[in-house]
Design a protein around this motif. Structure first.
Motif, PDB file in Angstrom:
ATOM      1  N   THR A  35     -16.704  -3.668 -27.632  1.00 19.73           N
ATOM      2  CA  THR A  35     -16.986  -4.641 -28.091  1.00 19.73           C
ATOM      3  C   THR A  35     -16.012  -5.794 -27.459  1.00 19.73           C
ATOM      4  OG1 THR A  35     -15.644  -4.817 -30.040  1.00 19.73           O
ATOM      5  CG2 THR A  35     -17.788  -4.057 -30.493  1.00 19.73           C
ATOM      6  N   CYS A  39     -14.662  -9.816 -31.355  1.00 19.69           N
ATOM      7  CA  CYS A  39     -15.278  -8.865 -32.383  1.00 19.69           C
ATOM      8  C   CYS A  39     -14.000  -8.174 -33.162  1.00 19.69           C
ATOM      9  CB  CYS A  39     -16.165  -7.810 -31.961  1.00 19.69           C
ATOM     10  SG  CYS A  39     -17.836  -8.526 -31.378  1.00 19.69           S
ATOM     11  N   CYS A 154     -21.706  -7.809 -33.160  1.00 15.90           N
ATOM     12  CA  CYS A 154     -20.882  -7.123 -34.006  1.00 15.90           C
ATOM     13  C   CYS A 154     -20.740  -8.088 -35.318  1.00 15.90           C
ATOM     14  CB  CYS A 154     -19.279  -7.400 -33.563  1.00 15.90           C
ATOM     15  SG  CYS A 154     -18.796  -8.980 -33.149  1.00 15.90           S
TER      16      CYS A 154
END
Length: 155
Positions: A35, A39, A154
């Motif tokens: 990510t 996030c 996310c």
């Protein structure tokens, strides 16, 4: 203006995650998730957990158990925002002289972070009633829609 900023942030986060799945054997998989720095590590964990639930259902199982978990962070300072200044002056002219004051305010220079977080999970896929994590319960009531696509955010 606040709405535009919020929408802009959501657009940036819309594709902030990716995952890959590697089968180990009939009922064991390894999930690797990455990510964006926005996030956070908890975002990477959430995406990996959702992917574990999705893959459990896709492969015909109902529950799963996490056998191993690994994390990595490559988030670092990549720069700063520009620094700006604003100067205001107040003065009075008396003859050939000017008397007064000036005030300069500086803003900006905020840190910018970049990089990624990653989360790896070794997952055992289990039949219903095995005492594992319920895959459908992990995804919630919209699980049927969710399993048709991979998790790429996310949020």
């Amino acid at each position: 203006m606040k709405q535009i900023f919020t929408i802009g942030c959501l657009v940036l986060l819309a594709g902030c995650a990716s995952s890959s799945v590697m089968p180990v054997n009939k009922n064991t998989i390894i999930i690797t998730t990455s990510t964006d720095s926005d996030c956070g590590q908890s975002g990477a964990q959430k995406v990996a957990l959702k992917m574990a639930a999705i893959e459990t259902i896709r492969r015909g199982y109902d529950e799963f158990a996490i056998l191993d978990s690994r994390q990595h962070s490559d988030v670092r300072l990549i720069g700063h925002t520009p620094v700006y200044s604003n100067t205001t002056m107040n003065g009075t002219v008396v003859g050939n002289s000017v008397f007064g004051s000036a005030n300069t305010t500086y803003y900006g220079g905020d840190p910018l972070y970049g990089g990624f977080f990653s989360q790896g999970l070794a997952v055992r896929l289990l039949p219903k009633g095995s005492g594992g994590v319920d895959a459908r319960g992990t995804l919630g009531e919209d699980w049927e829609k969710i399993i048709k696509k991979d998790v790429n955010t996310c949020l």
